[in-house]
Design a protein around this motif. Structure first.
Motif, short mmCIF file in Angstrom:
data_model
loop_
_atom_site.label_atom_id
_atom_site.label_comp_id
_atom_site.label_asym_id
_atom_site.label_seq_id
_atom_site.Cartn_x
_atom_site.Cartn_y
_atom_site.Cartn_z
N VAL A 48 3.48 68.76 84.86
CA VAL A 48 4.87 68.65 85.32
C VAL A 48 5.05 67.31 86.03
O VAL A 48 6.06 66.62 85.82
N ASN A 49 4.08 66.92 86.84
CA ASN A 49 4.15 65.65 87.55
C ASN A 49 4.17 64.47 86.58
O ASN A 49 4.96 63.54 86.75
N ARG A 50 3.34 64.49 85.56
CA ARG A 50 3.34 63.41 84.56
C ARG A 50 4.67 63.35 83.83
O ARG A 50 5.20 62.27 83.58
N PHE A 51 5.23 64.51 83.47
CA PHE A 51 6.52 64.54 82.79
C PHE A 51 7.62 63.94 83.66
O PHE A 51 8.42 63.12 83.20
N LEU A 52 7.66 64.33 84.93
CA LEU A 52 8.69 63.80 85.82
C LEU A 52 8.51 62.31 86.06
O LEU A 52 9.50 61.57 86.14
N ASN A 53 7.27 61.85 86.16
CA ASN A 53 7.03 60.40 86.31
C ASN A 53 7.47 59.64 85.07
O ASN A 53 8.08 58.57 85.18
N SER A 54 7.18 60.16 83.89
CA SER A 54 7.60 59.46 82.67
C SER A 54 9.12 59.49 82.53
O SER A 54 9.72 58.52 82.07
N ALA A 56 11.23 59.51 85.07
CA ALA A 56 11.71 58.53 86.04
C ALA A 56 11.52 57.11 85.51
O ALA A 56 12.39 56.24 85.69
N ASP A 57 10.38 56.83 84.86
CA ASP A 57 10.15 55.50 84.28
C ASP A 57 11.16 55.21 83.18
O ASP A 57 11.65 54.08 83.06
N THR A 58 11.46 56.21 82.35
CA THR A 58 12.43 56.03 81.27
C THR A 58 13.81 55.73 81.85
O THR A 58 14.50 54.82 81.38
N ILE A 59 14.20 56.48 82.85
CA ILE A 59 15.53 56.28 83.45
C ILE A 59 15.61 54.93 84.13
O ILE A 59 16.60 54.21 84.01
N SER A 60 14.54 54.51 84.81
CA SER A 60 14.57 53.22 85.49
C SER A 60 14.53 52.06 84.50
O SER A 60 14.93 50.95 84.83
N GLY A 61 14.05 52.31 83.28
CA GLY A 61 13.99 51.26 82.27
C GLY A 61 15.28 51.07 81.49
O GLY A 61 15.39 50.13 80.71
N ILE A 62 16.27 51.92 81.71
CA ILE A 62 17.54 51.81 80.99
C ILE A 62 18.34 50.65 81.55
O ILE A 62 18.55 50.55 82.76
N LYS A 63 18.76 49.75 80.69
CA LYS A 63 19.58 48.60 81.08
C LYS A 63 21.02 48.89 80.69
O LYS A 63 21.32 49.21 79.56
#
Length: 64
Positions: A48-54, A56-63
């Motif tokens: 669950v932690n890995r999923f939430l981190n990925s 968050a990374d996906t959302i932060s990478g959206i331009k």
């Protein structure tokens, strides 16, 4: 660490708002909190932690 603390604070605020607006009763809220507590100590917690981190990374990478 900062991301998970932010998520905890955000979810706590949402839960308080739902309880105060009578969209969520105290009993189900307590059950949800206990479920999260026991889920965090289970063997699925790292997944669950890995999923939430990925996520968050996906959302932060959206331009925009």
């Amino acid at each position: 660490m900062a991301i998970s603390l932010s998520v905890v604070v955000l979810l706590a605020v949402i839960m308080v708002v739902l309880i105060r607006s009578n969209h969520l009763k105290a009993g189900p809220a307590i059950v949800a909190v206990l479920f999260g507590f026991f889920l965090a100590s289970s063997s699925i917690a790292p997944d669950v932690n890995r999923f939430l981190n990925s996520l968050a990374d996906t959302i932060s990478g959206i331009k925009l």
